[in-house]
Design a protein around this motif. Sequence first.
Motif, PDB file in Angstrom:
ATOM      1  N   SER A  38       0.817  -1.202   0.000  1.00 30.35           N
ATOM      2  CA  SER A  38       0.000   0.000   0.000  1.00 30.35           C
ATOM      3  C   SER A  38       0.857   1.261   0.000  1.00 30.35           C
ATOM      4  CB  SER A  38      -0.969  -0.006   1.182  1.00 30.35           C
ATOM      5  OG  SER A  38      -0.240   0.091   2.380  1.00 30.35           O
ATOM      6  N   THR A  39       2.131   1.164   0.385  1.00 31.83           N
ATOM      7  CA  THR A  39       3.009   2.324   0.362  1.00 31.83           C
ATOM      8  C   THR A  39       3.722   2.468  -0.972  1.00 31.83           C
ATOM      9  OG1 THR A  39       4.830   1.049   1.293  1.00 31.83           O
ATOM     10  CG2 THR A  39       3.382   2.213   2.856  1.00 31.83           C
ATOM     11  N   ARG A  40       3.642   1.488  -1.830  1.00 36.88           N
ATOM     12  CA  ARG A  40       4.274   1.527  -3.139  1.00 36.88           C
ATOM     13  C   ARG A  40       3.471   2.427  -4.075  1.00 36.88           C
ATOM     14  NH1 ARG A  40       4.448  -3.718  -6.861  1.00 36.88           N
ATOM     15  NH2 ARG A  40       2.329  -3.006  -7.134  1.00 36.88           N
ATOM     16  N   VAL A  41       4.151   3.222  -4.870  1.00 38.19           N
ATOM     17  CA  VAL A  41       3.480   4.104  -5.818  1.00 38.19           C
ATOM     18  C   VAL A  41       3.114   3.304  -7.061  1.00 38.19           C
ATOM     19  CG1 VAL A  41       3.726   6.166  -7.233  1.00 38.19           C
ATOM     20  CG2 VAL A  41       4.738   6.101  -4.962  1.00 38.19           C
ATOM     21  N   LEU A  42       1.850   3.358  -7.446  1.00 35.37           N
ATOM     22  CA  LEU A  42       1.370   2.629  -8.608  1.00 35.37           C
ATOM     23  C   LEU A  42       1.384   3.533  -9.837  1.00 35.37           C
ATOM     24  CD1 LEU A  42      -1.660   0.848  -6.927  1.00 35.37           C
ATOM     25  CD2 LEU A  42       0.564  -0.145  -7.454  1.00 35.37           C
ATOM     26  N   THR A  43       1.617   2.944 -10.988  1.00 34.74           N
ATOM     27  CA  THR A  43       1.609   3.695 -12.246  1.00 34.74           C
ATOM     28  C   THR A  43       0.171   3.954 -12.673  1.00 34.74           C
ATOM     29  OG1 THR A  43       1.542   1.731 -13.656  1.00 34.74           O
ATOM     30  CG2 THR A  43       3.747   2.515 -12.950  1.00 34.74           C
ATOM     31  N   PRO A  44      -0.051   4.929 -13.555  1.00 39.32           N
ATOM     32  CA  PRO A  44      -1.405   5.156 -14.061  1.00 39.32           C
ATOM     33  C   PRO A  44      -2.007   3.899 -14.705  1.00 39.32           C
ATOM     34  CG  PRO A  44      -0.026   7.022 -14.594  1.00 39.32           C
ATOM     35  CD  PRO A  44       0.881   5.957 -14.014  1.00 39.32           C
ATOM     36  N   LYS A  45      -1.190   3.123 -15.406  1.00 42.83           N
ATOM     37  CA  LYS A  45      -1.696   1.887 -16.018  1.00 42.83           C
ATOM     38  C   LYS A  45      -2.154   0.902 -14.949  1.00 42.83           C
ATOM     39  CE  LYS A  45      -0.834  -1.497 -19.583  1.00 42.83           C
ATOM     40  NZ  LYS A  45      -2.171  -1.491 -20.109  1.00 42.83           N
ATOM     41  N   GLN A  46      -1.398   0.766 -13.874  1.00 38.81           N
ATOM     42  CA  GLN A  46      -1.787  -0.136 -12.785  1.00 38.81           C
ATOM     43  C   GLN A  46      -3.071   0.344 -12.109  1.00 38.81           C
ATOM     44  OE1 GLN A  46       2.012   0.176 -10.795  1.00 38.81           O
ATOM     45  NE2 GLN A  46       2.441  -2.000 -11.158  1.00 38.81           N
ATOM     46  N   LEU A  47      -3.201   1.649 -11.917  1.00 38.12           N
ATOM     47  CA  LEU A  47      -4.428   2.189 -11.328  1.00 38.12           C
ATOM     48  C   LEU A  47      -5.624   1.907 -12.233  1.00 38.12           C
ATOM     49  CD1 LEU A  47      -3.087   5.593  -9.981  1.00 38.12           C
ATOM     50  CD2 LEU A  47      -3.732   3.585  -8.629  1.00 38.12           C
ATOM     51  N   GLY A  48      -5.427   2.035 -13.549  1.00 37.95           N
ATOM     52  CA  GLY A  48      -6.495   1.712 -14.493  1.00 37.95           C
ATOM     53  C   GLY A  48      -6.866   0.241 -14.444  1.00 37.95           C
ATOM     54  N   GLU A  49      -5.871  -0.619 -14.303  1.00 35.72           N
ATOM     55  CA  GLU A  49      -6.138  -2.058 -14.206  1.00 35.72           C
ATOM     56  C   GLU A  49      -6.914  -2.391 -12.936  1.00 35.72           C
ATOM     57  OE1 GLU A  49      -2.103  -3.376 -14.571  1.00 35.72           O
ATOM     58  OE2 GLU A  49      -2.198  -3.420 -16.768  1.00 35.72           O
ATOM     59  N   ILE A  50      -6.607  -1.707 -11.844  1.00 42.95           N
ATOM     60  CA  ILE A  50      -7.354  -1.912 -10.593  1.00 42.95           C
ATOM     61  C   ILE A  50      -8.805  -1.503 -10.803  1.00 42.95           C
ATOM     62  CG2 ILE A  50      -7.645  -1.063  -8.229  1.00 42.95           C
ATOM     63  CD1 ILE A  50      -4.516  -0.961  -8.114  1.00 42.95           C
ATOM     64  N   ALA A  51      -9.027  -0.349 -11.439  1.00 40.97           N
ATOM     65  CA  ALA A  51     -10.395   0.122 -11.700  1.00 40.97           C
ATOM     66  C   ALA A  51     -11.142  -0.859 -12.606  1.00 40.97           C
ATOM     67  CB  ALA A  51     -10.369   1.510 -12.327  1.00 40.97           C
ATOM     68  N   SER A  95     -11.162   6.046 -14.884  1.00 40.12           N
ATOM     69  CA  SER A  95     -11.166   6.154 -13.423  1.00 40.12           C
ATOM     70  C   SER A  95     -10.362   7.359 -12.963  1.00 40.12           C
ATOM     71  CB  SER A  95     -10.595   4.878 -12.792  1.00 40.12           C
ATOM     72  OG  SER A  95      -9.267   4.669 -13.219  1.00 40.12           O
ATOM     73  N   ALA A  96     -10.746   7.861 -11.798  1.00 37.26           N
ATOM     74  CA  ALA A  96     -10.005   8.913 -11.114  1.00 37.26           C
ATOM     75  C   ALA A  96      -9.666   8.384  -9.731  1.00 37.26           C
ATOM     76  CB  ALA A  96     -10.846  10.180 -11.015  1.00 37.26           C
ATOM     77  N   HIS A  97      -8.426   8.592  -9.326  1.00 36.62           N
ATOM     78  CA  HIS A  97      -7.954   8.045  -8.060  1.00 36.62           C
ATOM     79  C   HIS A  97      -7.599   9.127  -7.054  1.00 36.62           C
ATOM     80  CE1 HIS A  97      -7.809   3.883  -9.572  1.00 36.62           C
ATOM     81  NE2 HIS A  97      -7.704   4.509 -10.716  1.00 36.62           N
ATOM     82  N   THR A  98      -7.737  10.385  -7.447  1.00 41.01           N
ATOM     83  CA  THR A  98      -7.460  11.497  -6.550  1.00 41.01           C
ATOM     84  C   THR A  98      -8.595  12.512  -6.635  1.00 41.01           C
ATOM     85  OG1 THR A  98      -6.207  12.671  -8.239  1.00 41.01           O
ATOM     86  CG2 THR A  98      -4.952  11.277  -6.735  1.00 41.01           C
ATOM     87  N   ILE A  99      -8.708  13.300  -5.582  1.00 41.48           N
ATOM     88  CA  ILE A  99      -9.724  14.344  -5.512  1.00 41.48           C
ATOM     89  C   ILE A  99      -9.022  15.684  -5.689  1.00 41.48           C
ATOM     90  CG2 ILE A  99     -11.497  15.408  -4.075  1.00 41.48           C
ATOM     91  CD1 ILE A  99     -11.572  12.716  -2.512  1.00 41.48           C
ATOM     92  N   GLY A 100      -9.557  16.527  -6.576  1.00 40.15           N
ATOM     93  CA  GLY A 100      -8.980  17.844  -6.807  1.00 40.15           C
ATOM     94  C   GLY A 100      -9.257  18.802  -5.657  1.00 40.15           C
ATOM     95  N   ALA A 101      -8.612  19.963  -5.707  1.00 37.56           N
ATOM     96  CA  ALA A 101      -8.782  20.979  -4.666  1.00 37.56           C
ATOM     97  C   ALA A 101     -10.234  21.424  -4.539  1.00 37.56           C
ATOM     98  CB  ALA A 101      -7.885  22.178  -4.964  1.00 37.56           C
ATOM     99  N   ASP A 102     -10.983  21.366  -5.639  1.00 36.65           N
ATOM    100  CA  ASP A 102     -12.394  21.777  -5.620  1.00 36.65           C
ATOM    101  C   ASP A 102     -13.326  20.640  -5.215  1.00 36.65           C
ATOM    102  OD1 ASP A 102     -12.145  20.204  -7.859  1.00 36.65           O
ATOM    103  OD2 ASP A 102     -13.056  21.638  -9.234  1.00 36.65           O
ATOM    104  N   GLY A 103     -12.750  19.487  -4.878  1.00 33.04           N
ATOM    105  CA  GLY A 103     -13.552  18.340  -4.457  1.00 33.04           C
ATOM    106  C   GLY A 103     -14.045  17.484  -5.606  1.00 33.04           C
ATOM    107  N   GLY A 104     -13.576  17.778  -6.810  1.00 29.62           N
ATOM    108  CA  GLY A 104     -14.027  17.036  -7.976  1.00 29.62           C
ATOM    109  C   GLY A 104     -13.008  16.023  -8.464  1.00 29.62           C
TER     110      GLY A 104
END
Length: 179
Positions: A38-51, A95-104
Amino acid sequence: MGGITIWGMAEESESKAKSKAAGRSARSTQANFTQASSTRVLTPKQLGEIAEAEFIAKAVGMGFVVAKPWGDSEPYDFIVNPKKSFIFWRVQVKSAHTIGADGGCSFRAHDHLQRSYSSEDIDALVAYARPMNAWYVMPVRVVAELKSLMLYPESRKLRSRFERWREAWEVLRRAVRRR
């Protein structure tokens, strides 16, 4: 019934060796691996595969049949079919894995060549705001000609025009309108 477990072979073998040396059980080793990964940084491709894996679990749990085309050559990620019907949807999952400053959450609504999706490419776009566990199921006509979209699943003040498509899984049970 359990969840989905993802194992990394090199880390698993190393963890098991350390576990045996320390006299710990395999269960505690799995917990340690989960914490370490869980502390390892995932690549955008890996995040997409999780989604995509989460999409499969969600759709199958809702009674859909989900098929994955071989390779990455098609503009869609999955073919989705309500059981016992002759309806087939070509679905692109974003997929989006982070929330922007505006909450979106910001989503790309285009392919790798920066072209907007059209009815020639896909039948539906499914946007998954992972931090809020919010799914948006939209027919392609809703996102055609867009390059991106913003969704605000937890905001009462900021609403996007796409909010009506939140959890709209019934879209995938209707007949597909293709040109």
